[in-house]
Write a protein that holds these residues in place. Structure first.
Motif, PDB file in Angstrom:
ATOM      1  N   VAL A   1      37.494  46.430  41.366  1.00 33.12           N
ATOM      2  CA  VAL A   1      37.460  44.972  41.505  1.00 33.12           C
ATOM      3  C   VAL A   1      38.877  44.401  41.598  1.00 33.12           C
ATOM      4  N   THR A   2      39.839  45.061  40.908  1.00 34.60           N
ATOM      5  CA  THR A   2      41.242  44.624  41.019  1.00 34.60           C
ATOM      6  C   THR A   2      41.688  44.728  42.485  1.00 34.60           C
ATOM      7  N   GLY A   3      41.224  45.762  43.173  1.00 41.03           N
ATOM      8  CA  GLY A   3      41.552  45.918  44.590  1.00 41.03           C
ATOM      9  C   GLY A   3      40.979  44.799  45.438  1.00 41.03           C
ATOM     10  N   THR A   4      39.718  44.457  45.210  1.00 41.20           N
ATOM     11  CA  THR A   4      39.105  43.377  46.016  1.00 41.20           C
ATOM     12  C   THR A   4      39.811  42.043  45.727  1.00 41.20           C
ATOM     13  N   GLU A   5      40.243  41.866  44.475  1.00 43.03           N
ATOM     14  CA  GLU A   5      40.950  40.642  44.070  1.00 43.03           C
ATOM     15  C   GLU A   5      42.315  40.562  44.763  1.00 43.03           C
ATOM     16  N   LEU A   6      43.009  41.704  44.847  1.00 47.33           N
ATOM     17  CA  LEU A   6      44.320  41.762  45.503  1.00 47.33           C
ATOM     18  C   LEU A   6      44.180  41.445  46.997  1.00 47.33           C
ATOM     19  N   ILE A   7      43.133  41.982  47.617  1.00 47.41           N
ATOM     20  CA  ILE A   7      42.873  41.712  49.045  1.00 47.41           C
ATOM     21  C   ILE A   7      42.614  40.224  49.249  1.00 47.41           C
ATOM     22  N   ARG A   8      41.870  39.636  48.322  1.00 45.04           N
ATOM     23  CA  ARG A   8      41.541  38.200  48.428  1.00 45.04           C
ATOM     24  C   ARG A   8      42.807  37.349  48.289  1.00 45.04           C
ATOM     25  N   ARG A   9      43.647  37.729  47.288  1.00 41.61           N
ATOM     26  CA  ARG A   9      44.820  36.898  47.005  1.00 41.61           C
ATOM     27  C   ARG A   9      45.974  37.124  47.993  1.00 41.61           C
ATOM     28  N   LYS A  10      46.172  38.364  48.442  1.00 39.27           N
ATOM     29  CA  LYS A  10      47.302  38.669  49.339  1.00 39.27           C
ATOM     30  C   LYS A  10      46.966  38.447  50.807  1.00 39.27           C
ATOM     31  N   SER A  11      45.702  38.717  51.191  1.00 41.68           N
ATOM     32  CA  SER A  11      45.347  38.638  52.614  1.00 41.68           C
ATOM     33  C   SER A  11      44.290  37.586  52.909  1.00 41.68           C
ATOM     34  N   ALA A  12      43.826  36.930  51.859  1.00 43.47           N
ATOM     35  CA  ALA A  12      42.682  36.004  51.993  1.00 43.47           C
ATOM     36  C   ALA A  12      41.513  36.724  52.671  1.00 43.47           C
ATOM     37  N   GLY A  13      41.403  38.034  52.406  1.00 46.46           N
ATOM     38  CA  GLY A  13      40.342  38.833  53.022  1.00 46.46           C
ATOM     39  C   GLY A  13      39.176  39.059  52.081  1.00 46.46           C
ATOM     40  N   GLU A  14      38.105  39.601  52.622  1.00 49.39           N
ATOM     41  CA  GLU A  14      36.917  39.886  51.802  1.00 49.39           C
ATOM     42  C   GLU A  14      36.651  41.386  51.833  1.00 49.39           C
ATOM     43  N   ALA A  15      36.553  41.969  50.661  1.00 53.30           N
ATOM     44  CA  ALA A  15      36.270  43.405  50.565  1.00 53.30           C
ATOM     45  C   ALA A  15      35.071  43.610  49.650  1.00 53.30           C
TER      46      ALA A  15
ATOM     47  N   ASP B   1      46.057  50.571  46.595  1.00 49.66           N
ATOM     48  CA  ASP B   1      45.462  51.547  47.536  1.00 49.66           C
ATOM     49  C   ASP B   1      44.435  50.852  48.429  1.00 49.66           C
ATOM     50  N   PHE B   2      43.545  50.096  47.768  1.00 49.16           N
ATOM     51  CA  PHE B   2      42.476  49.420  48.513  1.00 49.16           C
ATOM     52  C   PHE B   2      43.112  48.411  49.479  1.00 49.16           C
ATOM     53  N   TYR B   3      44.097  47.664  48.993  1.00 50.17           N
ATOM     54  CA  TYR B   3      44.766  46.671  49.847  1.00 50.17           C
ATOM     55  C   TYR B   3      45.411  47.351  51.062  1.00 50.17           C
ATOM     56  N   TRP B   4      46.113  48.478  50.814  1.00 45.21           N
ATOM     57  CA  TRP B   4      46.798  49.190  51.903  1.00 45.21           C
ATOM     58  C   TRP B   4      45.789  49.693  52.938  1.00 45.21           C
ATOM     59  N   LEU B   5      44.691  50.267  52.471  1.00 48.36           N
ATOM     60  CA  LEU B   5      43.663  50.785  53.382  1.00 48.36           C
ATOM     61  C   LEU B   5      42.977  49.649  54.144  1.00 48.36           C
ATOM     62  N   TYR B   6      42.823  48.518  53.478  1.00 45.25           N
ATOM     63  CA  TYR B   6      42.228  47.332  54.123  1.00 45.25           C
ATOM     64  C   TYR B   6      43.133  46.853  55.264  1.00 45.25           C
ATOM     65  N   GLU B   7      44.438  46.771  54.976  1.00 43.15           N
ATOM     66  CA  GLU B   7      45.403  46.272  55.957  1.00 43.15           C
ATOM     67  C   GLU B   7      45.659  47.266  57.094  1.00 43.15           C
TER      68      GLU B   7
ATOM     69  N   LYS C   1      43.901  50.419  57.729  1.00 44.31           N
ATOM     70  CA  LYS C   1      42.797  51.215  58.271  1.00 44.31           C
ATOM     71  C   LYS C   1      41.508  50.401  58.432  1.00 44.31           C
ATOM     72  N   GLY C   2      41.599  49.121  58.135  1.00 48.43           N
ATOM     73  CA  GLY C   2      40.399  48.275  58.248  1.00 48.43           C
ATOM     74  C   GLY C   2      39.299  48.679  57.277  1.00 48.43           C
ATOM     75  N   CYS C   3      39.715  49.200  56.134  1.00 45.26           N
ATOM     76  CA  CYS C   3      38.749  49.703  55.150  1.00 45.26           C
ATOM     77  C   CYS C   3      38.247  48.549  54.276  1.00 45.26           C
ATOM     78  N   LYS C   4      36.931  48.305  54.292  1.00 43.16           N
ATOM     79  CA  LYS C   4      36.404  47.121  53.594  1.00 43.16           C
ATOM     80  C   LYS C   4      35.584  47.458  52.350  1.00 43.16           C
ATOM     81  N   LEU C   5      35.421  48.762  52.089  1.00 44.06           N
ATOM     82  CA  LEU C   5      34.512  49.139  50.997  1.00 44.06           C
ATOM     83  C   LEU C   5      35.149  50.215  50.127  1.00 44.06           C
ATOM     84  N   GLN C   6      35.035  50.053  48.806  1.00 47.31           N
ATOM     85  CA  GLN C   6      35.409  51.143  47.906  1.00 47.31           C
ATOM     86  C   GLN C   6      34.222  51.491  47.024  1.00 47.31           C
TER      87      GLN C   6
END
Length: 416
Positions: free
Chosen positions: A190-204, A166-172, A174-179
Motif C-alpha cells: 500500500v505504501t507503493g500505491t500511495e507513493l505512485i498517487r503522490r509522486k505521479s498522481a497515478g492509480e495503482a 520498487d512499485f513506483y519505479w516499475l509503474y513509471e 514498465k507500466g506496472c499497475k499491480l502488485q
C-alpha cells in the motif's frame, strides 16, 4: 487465494492486459514451498492474459524485510546475493513463460539495478518527503517490532519506502499497475500505491493472498529436517512427494485449491471421492502428483511412487536392486543405520552373529526365533532356512544392505 484487495483491482484486470509483479527474496539459493503461492499467482496472472514481472530483491535482500519477523535478519555479501539471484531466476523460468515474442511474456527484474546509483540524499529528497513518519508507524509490521523487546533498526524502518519505490519505479518505467504478495506484505504494498498517487498522481492496484498454514498450528513447509525446498539437491523429489502425501485430510482439502491448477469441478469431485473413502488418501495422492510434476517432472513423480512402495510392499526386491546409490539413499533416508567393516563379509558372516553384533536383534536367540518364523528379509527378500551367512554378494551398490525385521522395522547396514 485472495485476502485483501484494493478497490478497482478486479475492474482493472477485466479492462486490459495489466502488468503485475511480485517480489522474491534472495536470502537462499533456492525458493521453498512457501514461495509456491506467489509463483502460482504469477502463473494464474499470465494464463489469464496479463503480463507477470518477477522482481528479485538484489537491493532489498541487502536490507531485510521486517514483515513477519521478530528479529533483524543477517545481511548478505554481494557475491552470495548474486549467486542466490541467479539460482532463483533459473527456478522461476521453469514456471513462467519468458518467450519475449509474446506480448505477455514474463519479465525478470532486479531492484539493485535502479538502486545501485541512487544516493541516500536523493532518496530521502525524492522519496522520503512524500510519506510521513505517522503513515509508516501505523503499519502492523512496524508496530509489532517497536512493541517487541528487540526494537527496530532505522534500516528496517526504511524498508517499506524502498519496497514502495520498487512499485513506483516499475509503474513509471514498465507500466506496472499491480502488485501482489502474501498478506504480511499488505502494508509495504500500500505504501507503493500511495507513493505512485503522490509522486505521479497515478492509480495503482494490489491484492494479497492468505499465508498458508497447517491445521495443527505447525509452520507450513517446515519438517523436522527444515524447509521443503524447490531445488532437488536440497529436498529430493521423493521427500518433496512425501511431504504432500502426508498432508492431513483438512490440509489436503485446502491445499489442493491453492497449489494446483486443477479446475474447480475436478477439485470438488476429488473432495467428494475422498470423503467417501478417506483411508484411500486419494486427495493426498492427487495433490502430491500435481505438485511433484509441476515443480520437478513426470519422471521424478514416477520414481517417487515406486520408491514409496519399496518399504510398504513385499514384491519390491527388483525395484530396490535397480536403484542407483543416490536414489537408494533418497528412499531410505530416515531408516536407522548400522555400520560394519566390509572385511567381515568377505568369507561369509554367520547370519545370527551378524544380527546380534549389529544390535538389530538383542541376541542370537531372538534373531533365530524370528528367522525360523520367516520374519527377516534382506533387500526385500525373505531369508529362508537355507541362508545361513551374509556376504558381499548380498550388497546393494557394493555397499548397502536393507534388513527388515518383522513387518515395519528397517535397518540400513552400511559397509566401510
Amino acid at each position: 487465494m485472495i485476502q485483501d484487495i484494493m478497490p478497482g483491482t478486479e475492474e482493472q484486470l477485466n479492462k486490459e492486459m495489466t502488468s503485475g509483479y511480485i517480489g522474491f527474496d534472495p536470502t537462499a539459493d533456492s525458493l521453498h514451498i512457501g514461495s509456491l503461492v506467489p509463483i502460482l499467482l504469477l502463473v494464474h496472472l499470465q494464463q489469464a492474459g496479463h503480463k507477470p514481472y518477477a522482481l528479485v530483491g538484489g537491493a532489498t535482500g541487502m536490507v531485510g524485510d521486517p514483515s513477519g519477523k521478530s528479529e533483524e535478519r543477517n545481511l548478505l555479501s554481494e557475491d552470495i546475493l548474486q549467486h542466490n539471484l541467479d539460482c532463483v531466476q533459473k527456478q522461476l523460468e521453469k514456471f513462467l513463460d519468458f518467450d519475449s515474442t509474446k506480448p505477455n511474456a514474463a519479465v525478470m527484474v532486479n531492484n539493485y539495478d535502479w538502486f545501485k546509483n541512487f544516493s541516500f540524499l536523493n532518496f530521502i529528497r525524492d522519496v522520503g518527503k512524500h510519506i510521513t513518519v505517522n503513515y509508516m508507524m501505523a503499519k502492523d509490521s512496524v508496530k509489532k517490532r517497536l512493541e517487541g523487546e528487540t526494537g527496530m533498526s532505522f534500516t528496517e524502518f526504511t524498508y517499506q519506502l524502498v519496497q514502495g519505490y520498487d512499485f513506483y519505479w516499475l509503474y513509471e518505467n514498465k507500466g506496472c499497475k499491480l502488485q501482489m504478495g502474501g498478506s504480511d506484505q499488505w502494508g509495504n504494498i500500500v505504501t507503493g500505491t500511495e507513493l505512485i498517487r503522490r509522486k505521479s498522481a497515478g492509480e495503482a492496484f494490489a491484492f494479497t493472498c492468505p499465508l498458508v498454514t497447517k491445521s495443527d498450528g505447525g509452520k507450513f513447509g517446515k519438517t523436522e529436517k527444515g524447509n521443503i525446498w524447490l531445488d532437488a539437491k536440497k529436498t529430493s523429489p521423493y521427500q518433496f512427494y512425501q511431504f504432500w502425501l502426508n498432508a492431513t485430510d483438512e490440509d489436503a482439502k485446502k491445499w489442493i485449491k491453492t497449489f494446483t491448477l486443477l479446475p474447480k469441478e475436478t477439485i470438488d469431485s476429488l473432495i467428494t471421492e475422498h470423503d467417501a473413502a478417506p483411508h484411500l488418501r486419494s486427495l493426498q495422492k492427487k495433490l502430491a502428483e500435481q505438485l511433484t510434476i509441476f515443480v520437478h517432472s513426470p519422471e521424478d513423480y514416477n520414481f517417487a511412487i515406486q520408491a514409496s512402495e519399496i518399504l510398504f510392499s513385499n514384491d519390491t526386491a527388483e525395484i530396490l536392486q535397480s536403484l542407483n546409490e543416490e536414489q537408494l539413499l533418497q528412499v531410505l533416508e530416515g531408516v536407522p543405520t548400522v555400520e560394519i567393516s566390509q572385511e567381515e563379509l568377505l568369507n561369509g558372516y554367520d547370519l545370527l552373529s551378524f544380527m546380534a553384533d549389529t544390535k538389530i536383534f538383542p541376541s542370537k536367540g531372538e534373531a533365530r526365533k524370528m528367522w525360523q518364523g520367516g520374519g527377516i528379509s534382506i533387500n526385500k527378500l525373505k531369508v529362508t532356512a537355507e541362508k545361513t551367512t551374509i556376504s558381499t554378494a548380498d550388497l546393494l551398490q557394493n555397499k548397502y544392505l536393507l534388513v527388515q525385521k518383522g513387518k515395519k522395522n528397517y535397518y540400513l547396514v552400511i559397509t566401510k
